[in-house]
Scaffold this motif. Structure first.
Motif, PDB file in Angstrom:
ATOM      1  N   TYR A 166       0.738  -1.178   0.070  1.00  0.00           N
ATOM      2  CA  TYR A 166       0.090   0.023  -0.065  1.00  0.00           C
ATOM      3  C   TYR A 166       0.985   1.457  -0.082  1.00  0.00           C
ATOM      4  CZ  TYR A 166      -3.345  -3.437   1.290  1.00  0.00           C
ATOM      5  OH  TYR A 166      -4.036  -4.827   1.249  1.00  0.00           O
ATOM      6  N   ARG A 192      -0.628   4.731  -0.115  1.00  0.00           N
ATOM      7  CA  ARG A 192      -1.490   5.237   0.909  1.00  0.00           C
ATOM      8  C   ARG A 192      -0.903   6.019   1.922  1.00  0.00           C
ATOM      9  NH1 ARG A 192      -4.458   0.319   3.869  1.00  0.00           N
ATOM     10  NH2 ARG A 192      -2.497   0.201   4.732  1.00  0.00           N
ATOM     11  N   PHE A 203       1.306   7.624   8.248  1.00  0.00           N
ATOM     12  CA  PHE A 203       0.458   6.463   7.625  1.00  0.00           C
ATOM     13  C   PHE A 203       0.279   5.344   8.490  1.00  0.00           C
ATOM     14  CE2 PHE A 203       4.774   6.318   6.169  1.00  0.00           C
ATOM     15  CZ  PHE A 203       4.974   4.950   6.129  1.00  0.00           C
TER      16      PHE A 203
END
Length: 316
Positions: free
Chosen positions: A283, A286, A292
């Motif tokens: 990911y 993201r 994050f």
């Protein structure tokens, strides 16, 4: 396991002609899953599963089929790949590999009971016991989870995305990889690496089979154990913390069937972090580089530290 490629009755009949599985009657594509095409076939001899690999090389598929034959020979509950009339396991259709599998009756459980969770943990431990001394064929054609692979995939992702955020993430991830301690003595074997309950079949409340070895690879046996802990013990909220009591329950059940060595206990912390860093790669686009999801998880483990993490999970 959804159908990504459509097959006509004529195509499926032609593919079946290479096997001694009877003549084609009907077919139903599986609707779940996201990667490979899977179709249930009804023939004059019974039911079978046709699996068409959308994004795997022949050598990668051979890793899987040879592993499954080994497991079936050792009475492990998994689907058997079937040989064609020429004695081979993997066929080619329009430049992509395919395999015919036995069909196994069972149900997918959306909300597994505690007993079903324990059965899965047991079968994972048994898989690890069986493959601890297994020499995989075509091992090099799978993504065998390691520090080196994680770094290489992160570099590829950062280059592909090519933003300031991706470069910052890559720098952070590389620094975290440098902090890991994964000694050569850590036991390795086959990890399934995808224990979503859509990959498990039960029948009459009993574990029936483990499906979909598409992500299986040769790595630290702790990697699968981390996955089991993750699904039960990690809180997916803003505070992102590990529930150590739930983690200890998973560990206790697993170690009923495969006790951990002292080096595994000591470095479970590091394999856990490696698992999270692989999630960061999957990911990579993201979130912001400063905050994050995977970074919050790593920060939590770093605050705990290797020693405290060990003492929480292995107090005796």
């Amino acid at each position: 396991m959804a159908a990504k490629t459509a097959f006509s009755e004529e195509e499926l009949s032609q593919l079946l002609s290479h096997y001694s599985l009877g003549k084609y009657i009907d077919s139903i594509p599986f609707t779940s899953g996201t990667v490979q095409t899977n179709i249930r076939l009804q023939t004059t001899q019974g039911q079978f599963v046709f699996r068409y690999y959308e994004n795997r090389t022949v050598d990668s598929v051979l890793f899987e089929t040879n592993l499954l034959l080994y497991l079936k020979d050792h009475h492990y509950p998994c689907p058997a790949p079937l040989r064609n009339i020429h004695g081979t396991l993997v066929g080619i259709h329009k430049q992509k590999p395919y395999v015919m599998f036995e069909f196994i009756e069972g149900q997918h459980i959306q909300e597994p009971t505690e007993r079903q969770h324990k059965q899965l943990i047991q079968k994972v431990a048994e898989l690890h016991n069986l493959t601890a001394n297994y020499t995989p064929v075509h091992q090099e054609y799978r993504w065998n989870y390691s520090i080196e692979l994680c770094r290489a995939l992160a570099q590829q992702a950062s280059k592909r995305i090519n933003t300031a955020t991706s470069l910052e993430k890559l720098s952070w991830l590389d620094n975290e990889l440098l902090r890991l301690e994964l000694p050569e003595s850590l036991p390795k074997g086959i990890c399934h690496a995808d224990f979503n309950f859509s990959n498990v079949l039960f029948q009459n409340d009993e574990f029936r089979t483990l499906l979909d070895f598409d992500d299986a690879n040769y790595t630290f046996l702790l990697f699968d154990l981390v996955g089991l802990i993750e699904s039960r013990a990690w809180r997916y909220d803003k505070d992102t913390t590990l529930n150590f009591n739930e983690a200890k329950k998973v560990l206790s059940e697993y170690m009923r069937y495969r006790p951990l060595s002292s080096v595994e206990r000591k470095h479970l912390f590091d394999v856990y972090k490696l698992s999270i860093l692989f999630d960061c790669v999957w990911y990579f686009n993201r979130g912001d580089a400063a905050d994050f999801f995977e970074k919050r998880k790593i920060d939590f483990l770093n605050r705990s530290g290797r020693k405290a993490f060990y003492q929480e999970l292995f107090p005796c």
